[in-house]
Design a protein around this motif. Sequence first.
Motif, mmCIF file in Angstrom:
data_model
loop_
_atom_site.group_PDB
_atom_site.id
_atom_site.type_symbol
_atom_site.label_atom_id
_atom_site.label_comp_id
_atom_site.label_asym_id
_atom_site.label_seq_id
_atom_site.Cartn_x
_atom_site.Cartn_y
_atom_site.Cartn_z
ATOM 1 N N ILE A 1 14.627 9.789 52.085
ATOM 2 C CA ILE A 1 13.342 10.296 52.551
ATOM 3 C C ILE A 1 13.037 9.715 53.934
ATOM 4 O O ILE A 1 13.196 8.516 54.158
ATOM 5 C CB ILE A 1 12.207 9.924 51.582
ATOM 6 C CG1 ILE A 1 12.626 10.185 50.120
ATOM 7 C CG2 ILE A 1 10.941 10.665 51.924
ATOM 8 C CD1 ILE A 1 13.029 11.602 49.810
ATOM 9 N N GLU B 1 10.945 18.166 44.930
ATOM 10 C CA GLU B 1 10.714 17.918 46.362
ATOM 11 C C GLU B 1 9.306 18.335 46.775
ATOM 12 O O GLU B 1 8.637 17.630 47.542
ATOM 13 C CB GLU B 1 11.747 18.672 47.199
ATOM 14 C CG GLU B 1 13.154 18.102 47.120
ATOM 15 C CD GLU B 1 14.130 18.885 48.002
ATOM 16 O OE1 GLU B 1 13.686 19.395 49.053
ATOM 17 O OE2 GLU B 1 15.307 18.989 47.627
ATOM 18 N N LYS C 1 6.705 15.586 48.199
ATOM 19 C CA LYS C 1 6.112 15.678 49.534
ATOM 20 C C LYS C 1 4.588 15.678 49.444
ATOM 21 O O LYS C 1 3.905 15.063 50.279
ATOM 22 C CB LYS C 1 6.592 16.948 50.241
ATOM 23 C CG LYS C 1 8.037 16.898 50.703
ATOM 24 C CD LYS C 1 8.419 18.190 51.403
ATOM 25 C CE LYS C 1 9.845 18.138 51.916
ATOM 26 N NZ LYS C 1 10.221 19.401 52.623
ATOM 27 N N ASN D 1 2.353 12.976 51.282
ATOM 28 C CA ASN D 1 1.446 13.496 52.312
ATOM 29 C C ASN D 1 0.036 12.946 52.126
ATOM 30 O O ASN D 1 -0.652 12.606 53.103
ATOM 31 C CB ASN D 1 1.420 15.024 52.277
ATOM 32 C CG ASN D 1 2.650 15.642 52.913
ATOM 33 O OD1 ASN D 1 3.483 14.946 53.486
ATOM 34 N ND2 ASN D 1 2.782 16.961 52.816
ATOM 35 N N GLU E 1 5.089 20.946 55.111
ATOM 36 C CA GLU E 1 6.521 20.757 54.852
ATOM 37 C C GLU E 1 7.205 19.878 55.889
ATOM 38 O O GLU E 1 8.343 19.449 55.681
ATOM 39 C CB GLU E 1 7.229 22.123 54.818
ATOM 40 C CG GLU E 1 6.833 23.006 53.649
ATOM 41 C CD GLU E 1 7.361 22.477 52.331
ATOM 42 O OE1 GLU E 1 8.457 21.894 52.326
ATOM 43 O OE2 GLU E 1 6.673 22.626 51.305
ATOM 44 N N ILE F 1 6.997 15.087 55.771
ATOM 45 C CA ILE F 1 8.002 14.281 55.078
ATOM 46 C C ILE F 1 9.291 15.083 55.003
ATOM 47 O O ILE F 1 9.292 16.250 54.606
ATOM 48 C CB ILE F 1 7.536 13.892 53.656
ATOM 49 C CG1 ILE F 1 6.235 13.076 53.719
ATOM 50 C CG2 ILE F 1 8.639 13.117 52.928
ATOM 51 C CD1 ILE F 1 6.373 11.718 54.393
#
Length: 420
Positions: free
Chosen positions: A61, A239, A243, A247, A257, A260
């Motif tokens: 990540i 995912e 995220k 966020n 999108e 991260i």
Amino acid sequence: MRDIIAEIWATSSRNKLRTALTGFAVAWGIFMLIFLLGAGNGFINGITSNVGSFLANSMQIFGGQTSKAYKGMKEGRSIDLNDADISSTQNHFSKNIETLGAQIRQDGVTITYGENYVSSTLYGVYPNVGEINKIEMLHGRFINDIDNSEQRKSIVISENQAKELAPNQPCSLIGNYVKVDNFAYRVVGINKSDGSSMSTDTYTAFTTLRTMYGRGDKADNIIFSFKGLDTEEANEDFEKEYKSVLNRNHNADPGDEEAIWVWNRFTMNMQMNAGMSIVRTALWIVGIFTLLSGIVGVSNIMLISVKERTREFGIRKAIGAKPRNILYLIIVESIIITTFFGYIGMLLGIAANQYMDATIGQEAITMGSGKAIHTFLNPTVGIDVCIEATLVMVIAGTIAGLIPARKAAKIRPIEALRAE
């Protein structure tokens, strides 16, 4: 059989061009099939060797930049990962997380031992990085949990660096201290170099590097292995949720999108395998059609051969030759010519693949991190495929000779003698 071979040799000698064209069609078809499959395998092996250098069920990540305005803040803000993101990963996704860690990087450090020194990129890591990135240890060990919990100044260096620092006895560095900039670190392990001319990566404990260089609670990236995500859909859902959670930690739009970045090695593997399957299928289709072109060439030339020898066959039948003798003669000629030139094509194809392996198959591109990436590796084809391709051509050549042979065997002698 010796008489038949001598007769075939005499016939081939009288018709050198026809024999050469037949042989070329056979050899070229097999050569191109083996060459194309070898080149395709080299490309596929190069890609898969790079993909195979890390654990498939893992994600890495990275922080990105916001692409949407949120809560009065404009887009374009940089996102720096931190301890809160590591905690969120562990707490919100514990059912899927197997091992969790993070990395932080310090460029341009100098490692000194006695009068020798090397420049390096120092990574602060958790123990799981060694497993996920498949770092192979030659001597000693990798960074462990105690190194992180006690902020030990332990360091793992590469094989190439060890040879630079202690040319006579690289493994003697284990247990000794080296100077990293202005700090003394104890060498606890030596890892295998990745094939580049000079590996520049060294590893220490994540907490140690972050403290020594005053990086606060920041992390350059988070890395973890996972379980229970066996399909592409499951990974996409994970995912998206992941995220969204991170966020929120940075006051970014949950649906952003770009804030991260997730490097999912599992889905990358799935997509890579699908792509490689398409490439393999395409190569086989092209190779088979190339082989078919050779078969068509053999068939056409055998038809011409029978037509040219119609009067000869008529004379043979007039003096007592039976239809099976004519049939046998043409089929044996077809088999011998096809086998001989097919073997030559097979040898040339294998030689071409070996040449590719010895040249571009040994080349590697060194990336900015010092890691060597192979784009073309082991461009070879199994001997079973080579033999099978040759046998297919021999069988096809036999069938190609059988059709005109049956026609020649049935012709009446008086009609054959009238033929021009």
